[in-house]
Design a protein around this motif. Sequence first.
Motif, PDB file in Angstrom:
ATOM      1  N   TYR A 113      -0.893  -5.028  -3.395  1.00 17.47           N
ATOM      2  CA  TYR A 113      -0.600  -6.245  -2.652  1.00 17.47           C
ATOM      3  C   TYR A 113       0.804  -6.218  -2.061  1.00 17.47           C
ATOM      4  O   TYR A 113       1.719  -5.583  -2.583  1.00 17.47           O
ATOM      5  N   ASN A 114       0.934  -6.925  -0.946  1.00 18.66           N
ATOM      6  CA  ASN A 114       2.230  -7.125  -0.311  1.00 18.66           C
ATOM      7  C   ASN A 114       2.801  -8.431  -0.856  1.00 18.66           C
ATOM      8  O   ASN A 114       2.283  -9.512  -0.551  1.00 18.66           O
ATOM      9  N   PRO A 115       3.852  -8.375  -1.652  1.00 18.32           N
ATOM     10  CA  PRO A 115       4.359  -9.584  -2.304  1.00 18.32           C
ATOM     11  C   PRO A 115       4.932 -10.620  -1.350  1.00 18.32           C
ATOM     12  O   PRO A 115       5.148 -11.764  -1.745  1.00 18.32           O
ATOM     13  N   THR A 116       5.170 -10.238  -0.090  1.00 17.84           N
ATOM     14  CA  THR A 116       5.669 -11.213   0.880  1.00 17.84           C
ATOM     15  C   THR A 116       4.529 -11.988   1.545  1.00 17.84           C
ATOM     16  O   THR A 116       4.791 -12.950   2.276  1.00 17.84           O
ATOM     17  N   VAL A 162      -9.632   4.725 -11.093  1.00 15.88           N
ATOM     18  CA  VAL A 162     -10.089   3.342 -11.014  1.00 15.88           C
ATOM     19  C   VAL A 162     -11.450   3.295 -10.326  1.00 15.88           C
ATOM     20  O   VAL A 162     -11.833   4.202  -9.567  1.00 15.88           O
ATOM     21  N   ASP A 163     -12.184   2.225 -10.589  1.00 17.73           N
ATOM     22  CA  ASP A 163     -13.528   2.067 -10.048  1.00 17.73           C
ATOM     23  C   ASP A 163     -13.553   1.211  -8.786  1.00 17.73           C
ATOM     24  O   ASP A 163     -14.581   1.173  -8.094  1.00 17.73           O
ATOM     25  N   ALA A 164     -12.463   0.524  -8.483  1.00 21.19           N
ATOM     26  CA  ALA A 164     -12.386  -0.331  -7.295  1.00 21.19           C
ATOM     27  C   ALA A 164     -10.923  -0.621  -6.996  1.00 21.19           C
ATOM     28  O   ALA A 164     -10.082  -0.594  -7.896  1.00 21.19           O
ATOM     29  N   VAL A 165     -10.631  -0.898  -5.723  1.00 20.03           N
ATOM     30  CA  VAL A 165      -9.272  -1.244  -5.315  1.00 20.03           C
ATOM     31  C   VAL A 165      -9.332  -2.509  -4.461  1.00 20.03           C
ATOM     32  O   VAL A 165     -10.123  -2.599  -3.519  1.00 20.03           O
ATOM     33  N   LEU A 166      -8.507  -3.480  -4.811  1.00 18.23           N
ATOM     34  CA  LEU A 166      -8.355  -4.694  -4.011  1.00 18.23           C
ATOM     35  C   LEU A 166      -7.077  -4.579  -3.194  1.00 18.23           C
ATOM     36  O   LEU A 166      -6.051  -4.122  -3.710  1.00 18.23           O
ATOM     37  N   ALA A 167      -7.133  -5.005  -1.928  1.00 23.64           N
ATOM     38  CA  ALA A 167      -5.956  -4.998  -1.062  1.00 23.64           C
ATOM     39  C   ALA A 167      -5.668  -6.422  -0.620  1.00 23.64           C
ATOM     40  O   ALA A 167      -6.551  -7.109  -0.096  1.00 23.64           O
ATOM     41  N   ALA A 168      -4.435  -6.874  -0.845  1.00 21.45           N
ATOM     42  CA  ALA A 168      -4.030  -8.215  -0.449  1.00 21.45           C
ATOM     43  C   ALA A 168      -2.735  -8.116   0.337  1.00 21.45           C
ATOM     44  O   ALA A 168      -1.709  -7.676  -0.194  1.00 21.45           O
ATOM     45  N   GLY A 169      -2.773  -8.500   1.594  1.00 21.17           N
ATOM     46  CA  GLY A 169      -1.604  -8.430   2.453  1.00 21.17           C
ATOM     47  C   GLY A 169      -2.036  -8.605   3.885  1.00 21.17           C
ATOM     48  O   GLY A 169      -3.141  -9.081   4.169  1.00 21.17           O
ATOM     49  N   GLY A 170      -1.206  -8.168   4.823  1.00 21.26           N
ATOM     50  CA  GLY A 170      -1.566  -8.227   6.222  1.00 21.26           C
ATOM     51  C   GLY A 170      -2.424  -7.046   6.621  1.00 21.26           C
ATOM     52  O   GLY A 170      -2.860  -6.236   5.787  1.00 21.26           O
ATOM     53  N   ASP A 171      -2.660  -6.916   7.926  1.00 20.54           N
ATOM     54  CA  ASP A 171      -3.489  -5.822   8.418  1.00 20.54           C
ATOM     55  C   ASP A 171      -2.894  -4.452   8.077  1.00 20.54           C
ATOM     56  O   ASP A 171      -3.628  -3.497   7.849  1.00 20.54           O
TER      57      ASP A 171
END
Length: 429
Positions: A113-116, A162-171
């Motif tokens: 994740y992008n903390p900003t 890992v079995d999955a990756v979540l992405a949280a942030g901008g494009d």
Amino acid sequence: MAAPDEPRDDAESPDNLPADAPTEVKADAAAAEGSSDDFHAARLGDDVDDHPRTDAPDPKEAARPDDVIHQPEDVSPDSSQELSGKTQRVDVEGDEAPIDAEDTQKKRAALVYNPTKVEPETLRARVAELAAEAGWAEPLFYETTVDDLGDDATRAALDEKVDAVLAAGGDGTVRAVAEALTSSGVPLTIVPSGTGNLLARNLNLPLTDTDAMIRATFEGDIHPIDTGVARIRRADGEVEEHGFSVMAGIGLDAAMIQNTRSDLKKQVGWVAYVDGAARSIVSAKPFRVMYQLNGHRLHSAKVHSVLFANCGALQGGVALIPDASIADGRLDVAVLQPSGVLGWLGVWRSIVWDNSVLRRFRAGRRVLERRKDTSVRYLRGSGIELATAPAQPIELDGDEFGEATRIYTRIIPGGLSVALPKGHDVSTL
């Protein structure tokens, strides 16, 4: 749609290059002047495979001895200029954690994740809570910084099986994570954040229901989609390869992104690109390119921008390339060739009115079939190579990536697995 073998040969020759320019760049300059021999002599599209960034360092080796992941050649991530330091793993409380995670017999996910762009404490806690409810081990958490867009962090997570990756942030965050996951078989969950969310929009994902997307990681449907790869040559002859999920571009669109004020983007989101576009068009000048779709003949054209799309929808319901599909195994290309003010009006009409309005209706489609407008030309194929000189700005998924004299883009069919909410409609993808 115009035929793919219809060139527009009204360009001027590119500026003269220094005598000490790299051989490949001289070939690109000669190609831009119309030499097919030089174009093919400097090709980037030969002997490609389905694995972007083959030169990427091993994440653990890159992390030693200070437990951080180094990739100094990466560009700055989306809106994170104020955050210094290298990417590192943290625990659910946000405290620094070692790169080597403890072994587990349970399934495990990683959150990059992008903390900003998110509320880190809330997001980490919710991902951990829903993982526990699903019987998975505590997730691994990685933060992005100016020195890692998220691709190295994702490779570190993959190294932990890992079995999955979540992405949280901008494009930019989603692009980097997707690049590292391409051809790995490990599914990506997009947790919509930031201002764009272009991949999420093209997948018709819920943009405001964070829980629905987190749950999709553990109990949703896994669906394959195409992903893009761009191999680029810099003005000094250096060659790089990066992935993109939505689209790449060379020329005016990249200049528009470079001219978008970061402070305005933070205040009004993607609408800030209008300001960047206005300031870019004023000084925009056409440039000469040579291009060749895989399996087609070579063309020369004078353009303002060329876009390479894996999918075609932009913010606000604008259909940049209406026929583009994220699951057809094909690359869609838009060549922008406006001539003067009327030409730019033609571009606006084609993208905003024709593509986004008229194409929705049968009568509108009949009108478009009779209209001949070369302001925007659409092409389609498995890949395309383009050369120009001097170097022009490029962008990948809305992030500026410097300048290049040559770019080869292609699609990896089904190269990325994505997690979708259970029962999510994929018929329109």
